[in-house]
Motif scaffolding. Structure first.
Motif, PDB file in Angstrom:
ATOM      1  N   ILE C  56      -8.416  98.173 -42.989  1.00  0.00           N
ATOM      2  CA  ILE C  56      -7.313  97.690 -43.828  1.00  0.00           C
ATOM      3  C   ILE C  56      -5.984  98.010 -43.169  1.00  0.00           C
ATOM      4  CG2 ILE C  56      -6.127  97.991 -46.034  1.00  0.00           C
ATOM      5  CD1 ILE C  56      -8.839  98.638 -47.288  1.00  0.00           C
ATOM      6  N   ARG C  57      -5.835  99.273 -42.729  1.00  0.00           N
ATOM      7  CA  ARG C  57      -4.550  99.676 -42.149  1.00  0.00           C
ATOM      8  C   ARG C  57      -4.284  98.960 -40.837  1.00  0.00           C
ATOM      9  NH1 ARG C  57      -1.454 100.271 -45.768  1.00  0.00           N
ATOM     10  NH2 ARG C  57      -0.133  99.983 -43.966  1.00  0.00           N
ATOM     11  N   LEU C  67      -5.773  89.679 -38.120  1.00  0.00           N
ATOM     12  CA  LEU C  67      -6.962  90.345 -37.600  1.00  0.00           C
ATOM     13  C   LEU C  67      -8.239  89.748 -38.193  1.00  0.00           C
ATOM     14  CD1 LEU C  67      -8.124  92.695 -35.900  1.00  0.00           C
ATOM     15  CD2 LEU C  67      -8.003  94.085 -37.965  1.00  0.00           C
ATOM     16  N   MET C  68      -8.220  89.541 -39.481  1.00  0.00           N
ATOM     17  CA  MET C  68      -9.402  88.939 -40.122  1.00  0.00           C
ATOM     18  C   MET C  68      -8.949  87.844 -41.080  1.00  0.00           C
ATOM     19  SD  MET C  68     -10.550  92.389 -42.114  1.00  0.00           S
ATOM     20  CE  MET C  68      -9.504  93.815 -42.053  1.00  0.00           C
ATOM     21  N   THR C  69      -9.933  87.114 -41.593  1.00  0.00           N
ATOM     22  CA  THR C  69      -9.602  86.078 -42.564  1.00  0.00           C
ATOM     23  C   THR C  69      -9.335  86.738 -43.903  1.00  0.00           C
ATOM     24  OG1 THR C  69     -11.885  85.839 -43.235  1.00  0.00           O
ATOM     25  CG2 THR C  69     -11.144  84.445 -41.409  1.00  0.00           C
ATOM     26  N   SER C  70      -8.673  85.997 -44.782  1.00  0.00           N
ATOM     27  CA  SER C  70      -8.409  86.541 -46.117  1.00  0.00           C
ATOM     28  C   SER C  70      -9.709  86.890 -46.808  1.00  0.00           C
ATOM     29  CB  SER C  70      -7.646  85.522 -46.971  1.00  0.00           C
ATOM     30  OG  SER C  70      -6.347  85.368 -46.483  1.00  0.00           O
ATOM     31  N   GLU C  71     -10.714  86.042 -46.630  1.00  0.00           N
ATOM     32  CA  GLU C  71     -12.004  86.303 -47.248  1.00  0.00           C
ATOM     33  C   GLU C  71     -12.550  87.665 -46.841  1.00  0.00           C
ATOM     34  OE1 GLU C  71     -14.390  82.977 -46.247  1.00  0.00           O
ATOM     35  OE2 GLU C  71     -14.489  82.314 -48.329  1.00  0.00           O
ATOM     36  N   ARG C 454      -3.626  94.537 -52.772  1.00  0.00           N
ATOM     37  CA  ARG C 454      -4.671  93.592 -52.385  1.00  0.00           C
ATOM     38  C   ARG C 454      -4.089  92.363 -51.716  1.00  0.00           C
ATOM     39  NH1 ARG C 454      -8.102  94.516 -58.021  1.00  0.00           N
ATOM     40  NH2 ARG C 454      -8.865  96.532 -57.431  1.00  0.00           N
ATOM     41  N   TYR C 455      -2.965  92.574 -50.989  1.00  0.00           N
ATOM     42  CA  TYR C 455      -2.338  91.470 -50.257  1.00  0.00           C
ATOM     43  C   TYR C 455      -2.712  91.548 -48.795  1.00  0.00           C
ATOM     44  CZ  TYR C 455       0.654  88.733 -53.334  1.00  0.00           C
ATOM     45  OH  TYR C 455       1.125  87.842 -54.264  1.00  0.00           O
ATOM     46  N   HIS C 456      -3.184  90.434 -48.315  1.00  0.00           N
ATOM     47  CA  HIS C 456      -3.585  90.305 -46.930  1.00  0.00           C
ATOM     48  C   HIS C 456      -2.360  89.983 -46.085  1.00  0.00           C
ATOM     49  CE1 HIS C 456      -5.717  87.592 -43.822  1.00  0.00           C
ATOM     50  NE2 HIS C 456      -5.863  88.836 -43.464  1.00  0.00           N
TER      51      HIS C 456
END
Lengths: 216, 335, 553
Positions: C56-57, C67-71, C454-456
């Motif tokens: 996450i960090r 880095l990753m998709t929202s999913e 919980r914001y991407h």
């Protein structure tokens, strides 16, 4: 007074039989508290929705059979009595009477389950099982009626599961007592089962009026 | 890295009031944190094992101390409670009469906003400074939450139930709009901008049907240009006639249904004897699930419109029914 | 076995060398061995949760979410929450330290129901493995709160499996709770009255009451969500006739008290450690004891403060707000009493004591920032922002994990018979303290600025603060890894501890380290008040040779 009988083995962690027995009783009560909270969550959900939809819940509850529900209430109440008799004779160490009343209790519990099964079957025939095939007249009530039957099945289903577990436990006890297994030499196993069974009974005492007897 | 923000914009009357409380609480927090830290470090140093400090008179308990340090947090708590409760009741309570009414529909993953005159916007909201704004909000799917940090305003947007909130913007500018309740994959993209405009500029914007836009626009957002902008009430009126609501709900209470004229804000007595206030939520529920609350003196005969009306068309109907004032010639007779 | 070194030629029996086959561990009913099983399991899950946190960090280093998709991001933060809360924080102190110490501290040979205790571990593992299975088979993306209708009708992830996992883990903690309640009620050694009990026991008693009363409610609630999801019954989804707010009420009825399930045991640890290393009875023993009970009781009446923005009635909001301010009082009382315990003590700076001092500072911040969220008006702004995230990490990490680490170091010699290496343990404590603050202090600012949870993706102007937070997380990660290594190292190479290396009071220190299988050679009889350090003062100072010149009071 408790008749002299072969004492239960004292497990290593306990000082004496009295401490062991008390621990089991306190443990059972604590477990029953968790059970009350478990059903409590369901009762709270039901009450919130019933207060909000009194009218429709009344309409929906007319599809439940009060005679069958009343009959089952009597059956369970009687089984509580026979269970109390089982505990009574168990404390006196009277094995035959104990077995007899235990078997009667099991029979009553099975009667309850059979009647419940007929009720469920009836709901199935009427199309009152929540889901894609749910049918209810008048159609405006369908959504809330489905909510009612969702809760009906959740609550009575969970209760029935407890009855089934009770039957299983009592059957095992019957066998153990019949073969004079050392683990049932004193009254504690029966006493604990009795506590559980009365709890299952009391839950039904609340379920019956809440679900079957809704005032208009 | 573009800029560093350490303080949020303060752009509503509510924001000013909340900030005052916020900084009071911050002061309390800093004070007690430093106090405890200082005491812990001081005791740890002075009474370290082997130190020569006198330990004479050490106590095991002291009732006066216990009562004292129970009362301090209790008193501070009660002060903050009253202070905060007052502000809260204001923000979530009824708005002033001159409030501008905006309807908000949240859906995965966008904000849809409707002005009373029919202008619709997606992920953007234009409002004038200095005038109270009331939001009536509903979700089409899961729970969302309408959050404008610069206004210190947040309200969950629920499916199946209207929620309202109001605020008075004070400072023209462009402010973040967020969805604050986790709502699925694109939750962090359910965002937009709130434009607070000088009243004159806002009038210009209104007159142009939402075309005149100051400032840059986020891509994909903006007013839906070209959409005919019948006002909400007009659209609702059309729908009202189309659905033949007027067949049962006339200018006066009829045999089949009560009148909608003058209904909004009135107290309504129900069949079961309870009394409810006819607000947006009541009107919406009565359209979609008429049997939930049947008016006293009427039979539960109205069909349900659930599934037939989406949230947007329901809003139009609600807006129209709200606009129906009691005809002047009818005498005000209390039931 | 390690203890053999203690007295060459004579292998002393203890619970560790009572059997060395895998089966002797998997079928054990010894509370101490089950505690070790739990220790290994929660450490593994903590590592998983920690790695998810690092992901996450790492993602939030940049605002674009590249880095990753929202999913995937949604799955990562959900699983971080599920793993940390259900699989680490809730069982950590009760199931590891509590399991080990409750019978020792009350002078019993084991918990009342040893087989139930073992069953608890198996149910926990089953729940944990099901949750892990869900994780590797697509994961779950609802947030650990499982709010419907998203969880019941919209999410396409492994919600049902995860709920079954959480349900089972709930039962494992119910088993532990029942065991503690019965043991504390019925199995105290002769002379060990309620007010002679260590505060650790009081805290665990209060915790058990919360577990027994709260867990079943969340169990049935989550079950209803799963049923709604699988059979399309309408219970919480408004499209099916239900009310999603009712779910939140039922969920928080447990999950707010669950916060106290996580923090109360840590408070118990703090009381033990602060008394021992201050060589003083805990100041205001009765107040500290009853504040645990008060927290347990009032804690059940404040759940609505999670729902101030949902549209519950303004008056309900006010009641919940007022009660939330009330529940702050017993926590404050505890902090003041621990601080007063240090006053005129003989303070020894051991690693557990450093954790206690860290706890005091961080818990005060965590508690006071709770006032911002109990206060209705500021909660409107701060609800569901990083302010909340920072607040509960100050309680959960600064409180629970600091308490856990303090306790683990404090009783490590008792559990293993070996001392941990003091110097590096202190270093680790300092790194964790620094890393923790660097991670979470900026998040308070972010929350006040309006950064939602919980914001991407997030606005660029907040990047600086996120970078600080991520840097802190890296430091924190290093701090967590150190104890794993030096504690393992100490199993073989640590100094032999002896029965009572700290000169502490309490029955657990009156038996061998590690204790024999049934804890005591004979049932101890208690004749003195708890924390009677003044009685032990002289002999201890003579023994340790610290040459104290303290005046006796």
């Amino acid at each position: 007074m408790v008749q002299e009988q072969a004492q239960q083995k004292v497990s290593i962690q306990f000082e004496d039989i009295a401490q062991q027995n008390e621990s089991y009783i306190v443990g059972m009560w604590t477990f029953l508290v968790t059970e009350i909270m478990f059903f409590g969550g369901l009762f709270a959900t039901y009450l919130v929705y019933r207060v909000a939809n009194q009218q429709t819940f009344w309409e929906a509850h007319r599809h439940l059979s009060i005679p069958l529900g009343f009959f089952n209430t009597c059956v369970l109440l009687t089984s509580s009595l026979t269970m109390a008799l089982t505990v009574h004779y168990s404390q006196r160490g009277l094995r035959k009477q104990q077995l007899l009343w235990l078997l009667v209790t099991i029979a009553l519990a099975c009667t309850f389950l059979v009647v419940k099964g007929f009720e469920y079957h009836h709901k199935f025939v009427e199309g009152l099982i929540p889901g894609a095939n749910f049918r209810f007249e008048p159609a405006e009530h369908m959504r809330v009626a489905q909510l009612f039957f969702s809760l009906y099945f959740a609550m009575t289903g969970l209760h029935a599961l407890h009855v089934v577990i009770g039957v299983l436990v009592m059957t095992i006890l019957t066998v153990l007592i019949a073969i004079k297994h050392p683990s049932v030499q004193d009254f504690i196993p029966i006493e604990l089962t009795g506590l559980y069974w009365h709890f299952v009974d009391i839950v039904w005492i609340f379920l019956f009026p809440l679900l079957y007897l809704i005032p208009r | 890295m573009k800029g560093v923000a350490l303080l949020p914009d303060t752009a509503s009357t509510f924001a000013q009031q909340v900030d005052l409380l916020f900084w009071f609480l911050t002061a309390v927090t800093v004070f007690f944190t430093l106090l405890i830290a200082a005491l812990v470090l001081y005791f740890a140093y002075r009474y370290r094992r082997g130190s020569t400090a006198s330990r004479a008179g050490a106590k095991e308990t002291d009732l006066r101390l216990e009562i004292g340090w129970s009362m301090i947090p209790l008193t501070i708590g009660l002060i903050v409670f009253v202070w905060a409760a007052k502000l809260y009741a204001d923000a979530y309570g009824p708005p002033p009469d001159n409030a501008l009414e905006i309807f908000v529909i949240g859906k995965q993953w966008m904000w849809h906003l409707q002005h009373p005159n029919g202008i619709r916007e997606n992920n953007e909201l234009h409002i004038p400074a200095g005038r109270p704004v009331k939001l009536t909000m509903i979700s089409q799917d899961v729970i969302h939450s309408f959050f404008v940090p610069a206004f210190r305003i947040k309200r969950d947007v629920l499916p199946g139930k209207y929620n309202t909130v109001w605020f008075t913007p004070t400072k023209p500018g462009k402010y973040h709009l967020f969805c604050a309740e986790y709502c699925g994959t694109q939750h962090s993209r359910m965002i937009g901008w709130v434009y607070v405009m000088e009243p004159a500029e806002y009038e210009k914007w209104l007159a142009s049907g939402g075309e005149a836009r100051p400032g840059a626009l986020a891509s994909g957002a903006g007013t839906m240009a070209g959409v005919p902008t019948a006002s909400l009430v007009q659209a609702g009126e059309q729908l009202y006639k189309q659905l033949r609501c007027n067949a049962c709900h006339g200018a006066a209470d009829g045999q089949r249904g009560p009148s909608h004229y003058g209904l909004f804000g009135k107290k309504v007595k129900l069949r079961d004897g309870t009394v409810v206030v006819a607000d947006e939520a009541y009107i919406r529920e009565s359209i979609l699930r008429p049997l939930a609350k049947v008016v006293d003196g009427y039979e539960p005969i109205m069909p349900s419109y659930e599934g037939l009306l989406d949230e947007e068309r329901t809003l139009q109907l609600v807006a129209y029914i709200k606009s129906l004032k009691k005809p002047l010639q009818t005498a005000e007779v209390k039931p | 076995m390690s203890v053999a070194v203690a007295k060459p030629g004579e292998v002393k029996h203890n619970y560790l060398n009572a059997g060395d086959t895998v089966l002797s561990w998997l079928l054990t009913t010894d509370h101490k061995r089950i505690a070790v099983l739990y220790l290994v399991s929660v450490t593994l899950f903590f590592a998983v949760g920690g790695l998810l946190a690092l992901l996450i960090r790492l993602e939030l280093l940049t605002p674009q979410g590249d880095l990753m998709t929202s999913e995937n991001y949604n799955r990562v933060f959900t699983m971080h929450g599920v793993v940390m809360i259900f699989l680490f924080l809730i069982p950590a102190i009760p199931a590891v330290l509590g399991n080990f110490l409750v019978p020792l501290m009350v002078g019993a040979r084991d918990l009342a129901f040893p087989r139930l205790n073992l069953a608890s571990w198996y149910v926990y593992m089953a729940g944990g493995l099901i949750a892990t299975w869900a994780m590797v088979n697509g994961g779950v993306d609802t947030g650990w709160t499982f709010y419907p209708p998203y969880s019941s009708s919209y999410s396409t992830s492994q919600v049902t499996l995860t709920i079954i996992g959480a349900f089972l883990i709930g039962f494992s903690s119910i088993f532990t709770g029942i065991n503690f309640i019965v043991t504390i009620h019925k199995m105290r050694a002769p002379g060990l009255t309620w007010f002679r009990l260590p505060l650790f026991i009081w805290a665990h008693y209060a915790t058990s009451v919360i577990i027994v009363l709260g867990t079943p409610v969340v169990a049935i609630t989550l079950l209803l969500v799963a049923v709604e999801r699988v059979f399309r019954l309408g219970i919480f989804d408004p499209a099916l006739g239900g009310d999603p707010i009712l779910f939140q009420h039922l969920f928080w009825f447990y999950s707010h008290p669950a916060v106290y399930i996580m923090i109360l045991p840590a408070m118990g640890v703090i009381s033990e450690v602060v008394a021992c290393f201050s060589r003083k009875r805990v100041f205001g023993y009765h107040f500290v004891a009853f504040s645990s009970v008060a927290i347990a009781v009032i804690g059940f009446l404040v759940w609505g403060h999670h729902m101030f923005t949902t549209g519950q009635s303004v008056y309900a909001g006010m009641v919940f707000s007022l009660l939330s301010f009330l529940v702050a009082v017993p926590s404050a009382v505890k902090v003041f009493n621990w601080t007063a315990t240090m006053y005129k003590g003989h303070i020894e700076f051991r690693a557990p004591m450093l954790y206690v001092m860290g706890f005091l500072g961080l818990f005060v911040i965590g508690g006071l920032t709770g006032l911002f969220l109990a206060s209705l008006a500021t909660d409107i702004h701060l609800q569901d922002t990083y302010f909340v995230v920072a607040h509960f990490h100050y309680i959960m990490v600064g409180g629970t994990i600091f308490g856990y680490l303090a306790g683990l170091h404090f009783w490590w010699p008792k559990m293993t018979g070996r001392m941990y290496p003091e110097g590096i343990a202190k270093l680790a404590a300092l790194i964790i303290f620094a890393g923790f603050n660097l991670t979470f202090l900026p998040q308070f600012v972010l929350g006040y600025l309006g950064m939602p949870r919980r914001y991407h993706w997030y606005p660029e102007e907040w990047q600086m603060l996120h970078v600080m937070s991520s840097a802190g997380a890296a430091l924190l990660g290093i701090g967590y890894i150190l104890p794993i290594f030096y504690l393992l190292w100490s199993l073989r190479n640590g100094a032999i501890a002896g029965p009572n290396p700290w000169g502490a009071t309490g029955l657990e220190w009156k038996t061998d380290s590690p204790p024999i299988t049934h804890n005591f050679e004979e049932t101890p009889i208690v004749t003195e008040e708890p924390y009677a350090y003044e009685n032990h003062h002289h002999q201890e100072e003579v023994a340790s040779g610290t040459g104290a010149s303290a005046a006796e009071g």
